[in-house]
Structure formats: C-alpha cells, structure tokens
Design an enzyme around this catalytic site. Structure first.
Site, PDB file in Angstrom:
ATOM      1  CD  GLU A 136      -0.866  12.824  -5.499  1.00 33.23           C
ATOM      2  OE1 GLU A 136       0.313  13.042  -5.799  1.00 33.23           O
ATOM      3  OE2 GLU A 136      -1.763  13.694  -5.566  1.00 33.23           O
ATOM      4  CB  CYS A 137      -4.702  11.896  -0.089  1.00 33.86           C
ATOM      5  SG  CYS A 137      -5.274  12.374   1.561  1.00 33.86           S
ATOM      6  N   GLY A 138      -7.040  10.607  -1.011  1.00 35.54           N
ATOM      7  CA  GLY A 138      -8.376  10.087  -1.248  1.00 35.54           C
ATOM      8  C   GLY A 138      -8.351   8.891  -2.171  1.00 35.54           C
ATOM      9  CB  SER A 186       1.542   7.705  -1.125  1.00 37.13           C
ATOM     10  OG  SER A 186       1.399   8.784  -2.033  1.00 37.13           O
TER      11      SER A 186
END
Length: 452
Positions: free
Chosen positions: A326-328, A427
């Site tokens: 996720e993200c990072g 994502s």
C-alpha cells in the site's frame, strides 16, 4: 460498557492530538488503563496515543469499516481498559460530504453514544469563542457537547474573557491551555512525524502532554466519560484458521498499518514475522509479504543502498510469492523514487514505472471495482479505502495491469489503481481488514504458495 469521551475540534489544527495525549497522560497518572482511538484514516496520530498509553491505539472509520465494524473494533480494543479517549478528525461535523455527518467525528459520537469535548483555538478570539461553541452545540442537538477546552490562550486576562463568555451559554470550560511555542509536536508534509520514526519524538510527546495536562480539569473529564450510555455488542466469532507465515515490513520507513489489520491476520491463523527493508539484508522465511505505507522518500537513499533487500524482494515477487503493498509499499516496488529536491534513488524495480514526489496533496476516500482478480479479491468485487500522499506514479509503461477501476478517488492515473505483476498487488489505496474476506483471500494465496 467502558467510560469514554471524544476530543473533537472546531477545525483541523486546533491541538486535538496534543490535548488528547495530555488527557491520556493524566488518566494514566491516576492509575487508569487508557485505550486510545483516532477517528478517520490516520496512521500518525495513533502513534502518539500508543506512546503515551502503552497500548496500541486504534482507528474508527465507518467508510472503511462499516458501522458494525467500528463498534466491534471499539469493543474488542477497550474490553480490558478502564477508560477510552477518542480523538476526532478535522472539525466535529466534517466527514465524507457536506450533506450529512457520515464518517465524521459526530457520526462516531452517535455510534458510540459518547459525549464530546470541543477544542477551540482561542488565539485570535475572546468573547467570540462562545458564539463558536454555541453554533456547534445547536448545529446537531443529538451530538452531546459536554465541555470546552480552549487552546492557545494568551494569558489569564484572555482566559477570563473567554470563560465569562462561555458561562453565558452554560457550557463547562474544562481547560485553558496557555500558548507556548516551545511545546509543540513536530510536523512535516503528511502532518505529524510518526513516533516510530525517531525515538526523541516519544520524549516530545510526554513533554507536550505534561505541560497541557496541568491545565485541564481531569476529574470533570472523567465525570463526562462516565456519562456514556451502554452499547449493545454482538460477539464476533472467528472459526476459520488459515496457517500461513506473513512477513511484515516494519521500520522507520514503513509503519502505516492499522493495528486491527495485523490482529485480524493473526486471528485468522497467520504467523507474522517483522523485518526492516532499511536495516535487514534478507526477508524472513515466509509464505507472503505485506508492505504497508510510510515515508520511503525520507530514507530513500538508505533503501537504495540496501541492495541485498531490493534483490530479495524482487526475487520472491518473481517467484510468485503473494505480496500486498500500500502507498509507500507501492513506491518501494517501483523502479525509482525521485525526492522533492530532484534526487533519484533506485528501488525494487518490480513495476516498470517511477515514483516522483509531488507538492500537490492527494487526499481522498476511495471506492473501486475489481476488474482483474488479485491476491485480496476476485473480479467484480467492490473495495473501499483511502489515499493520502504527496507523490505520483509515472505510468508511461504500456504493460501496466490494474486490479481496480475507481468509482471514487484518484489512484495511479485518475481512473485506476492497484498495479499487478506476478502475484503482487500494489496500490495507493489503503484498506482496513474489517471486511475479513480481504485478509482471508490474501492468506489463502499465501497458503497456496507455501505448497508450490
């Protein structure tokens, strides 16, 4: 049911976190076991709660978790505590839209039948603070605003003016916090700096809490918490057990995990092994890999220099190990990260795209339809989450496959999110595992991989 109180603001940046940890600190000194909560999708503020209470703070968000999920999480986390302190998000009535209270602090107050303490920044007002408080009290009378704490008060004279005005609307003043620029929590581009990133921030949190708690009437606060009505909870029984080992990236770069997500994985039968992409050279022996969000851009140079770890992650990914990022975590799996200052650092290079730090904030609740089956969901399912970052993905590669088609949010390119490669899903969207099917599907994929 546990006594509880909500610390809400009239807006963002009025000092909710500082005042919340001050109340938590004062309660602990009185011998209370305190459970902290944060309304909304936030990984950073709860780290300060945890630092002060010694217990893992939890998030409460109806968009991510559903109303039943919020109540269940509150119950499960606070069952062995003496009192719960719930820090709000933004202003009391700010939520998903301007039409109603959905996903706001007020929504949580109603769900948990909790009274509210309203924090007002009095720096540029005096008698007008009473007008502000009265507006909040009358805007939705079903929300029980039981007291006010005034922050950034200039001195005794200023405090007296404010208190005299608030007496006229019959609202108790529980504290007047004197302005002190030396006693502030440290911020940067995504808000406060997480306590897990730098050890001295734990000391700073204690310093801020100790300064503020002496200016708050904690006995009146306890009395308000004890007025909370009884909640009716249905026990959530989990019978399914999926034996799988999941490696969790957890260090100063990757620490954005909902505590509930890790607990739900454990409750489903997973064994969690933690490791550091910054400091370790190898991934623990595992059946799957979970890379949460955080600030990989801050330590991008160190991540780049740890070439053994970059190679290890790329190897297990190409081998088909289930990976959820996720993200990072997404940023880490791209070809490179370019910092705000233009410095470029090589990353895992699983996805043939680059991450570029951007001064424009992306902040949204998200909703997506799964258009390509992935490690957490099958084609056709609807997923809710949130996104919060200052970066963008250069998606010039023509070979990108996306798991999600967005109904709400920005994602990678404005309409899609969730990059897929091998058995990896990465994502910008963060999710909460209150919908346990996501966690179950991931662990089932891990279990299948363990047998390959």
């Amino acid at each position: 049911m546990i006594p509880r109180v909500i610390v809400a603001g009239v807006t963002s940046s009025v000092g909710k976190t500082s005042i919340s940890i001050a109340i938590m600190r004062a309660l602990r000194e009185k011998g209370y076991t305190v459970q902290g909560f944060k309304v909304g999708p936030d990984y950073i503020d709860p780290s300060y709660h945890t630092s002060i209470t010694g217990r893992q703070s939890r998030n409460l968000d109806p968009w991510l978790m559903g109303e039943k999920g919020v109540i269940q999480s509150f119950h499960d986390a606070s069952i062995d505590a003496d009192l719960a302190v719930i820090e709000g998000v933004m202003g009391l009535f700010d939520g998903l839209s301007g039409k109603d209270n959905f996903a706001s602090t007020a929504h949580i107050a109603k769900l948990l039948k909790s009274h509210v303490i309203l924090v007002i920044d009095a720096a540029k007002a005096a008698r007008s603070v009473a007008a502000v408080a009265l507006g909040f009290m009358k805007f939705d009378p079903s929300i029980r605003v039981a007291g006010v704490i005034l922050n950034n008060v200039a001195g005794d004279k200023h405090a007296r003016y404010c208190i005299d005005a608030l007496k006229q609307i019959k609202i108790p003043v529980l504290g007047t916090i004197k302005r002190n620029k030396e006693i502030q929590l440290q911020e940067r581009h995504l808000g406060l700096v997480p306590t897990g990133e730098r050890k001295e921030l734990n000391y700073k949190a204690v310093q801020v809490a100790d300064y503020m708690k002496e200016q708050i009437d904690i006995d009146k606060t306890i009395a308000i918490a004890k007025k909370a009505s009884k909640l009716h909870i249905k026990t959530n029984n989990i019978n399914k057990k999926i034996k799988a080992i999941t490696a969790i990236a957890l260090d100063e770069s990757f620490n954005f995990y909902y505590a509930d997500n890790l607990d739900i994985l454990r409750s489903l039968g997973a064994e969690l092994k933690f490791f550091s992409p910054v400091n370790d050279r190898h991934i623990p022996d595992a059946d799957g890999l979970y890379i949460g969000g955080g600030f990989p851009e801050v330590l991008a140079e160190k991540l780049e220099k740890n070439s053994d770890m970059l190679s290890a992650v790329r190897k297990v990914a190409t081998d088909g190990m289930p990976i959820y990022a996720e993200c990072g975590g997404l940023m880490y799996l791209t070809r490179s990260i370019t910092e705000f200052n233009g410095a470029k650092h090589n990353m895992v290079n699983l996805f043939d795209v680059d991450t570029i730090m951007d001064k424009k904030l992306t902040l949204n609740y998200t909703e997506a339809r799964v258009v390509n089956s992935c490690v957490i969901a099958k084609n056709g399912k609807t997923i809710r989450g949130h996104e919060f970052h200052y970066s963008r993905i250069d998606d010039s590669s023509k070979d990108i496959r996306f798991a999600y088609q967005l109904k709400k949010g920005k994602g990678v390119n404005g309409s899609n999110d969730g990059l897929i490669e091998y058995n990896t899903l990465a994502s910008y969207m963060h999710m909460h595992f209150a919908n346990r099917n996501y966690a179950e599907n991931f662990l089932l994929a891990c279990k299948a991989y363990s047998k390959h």
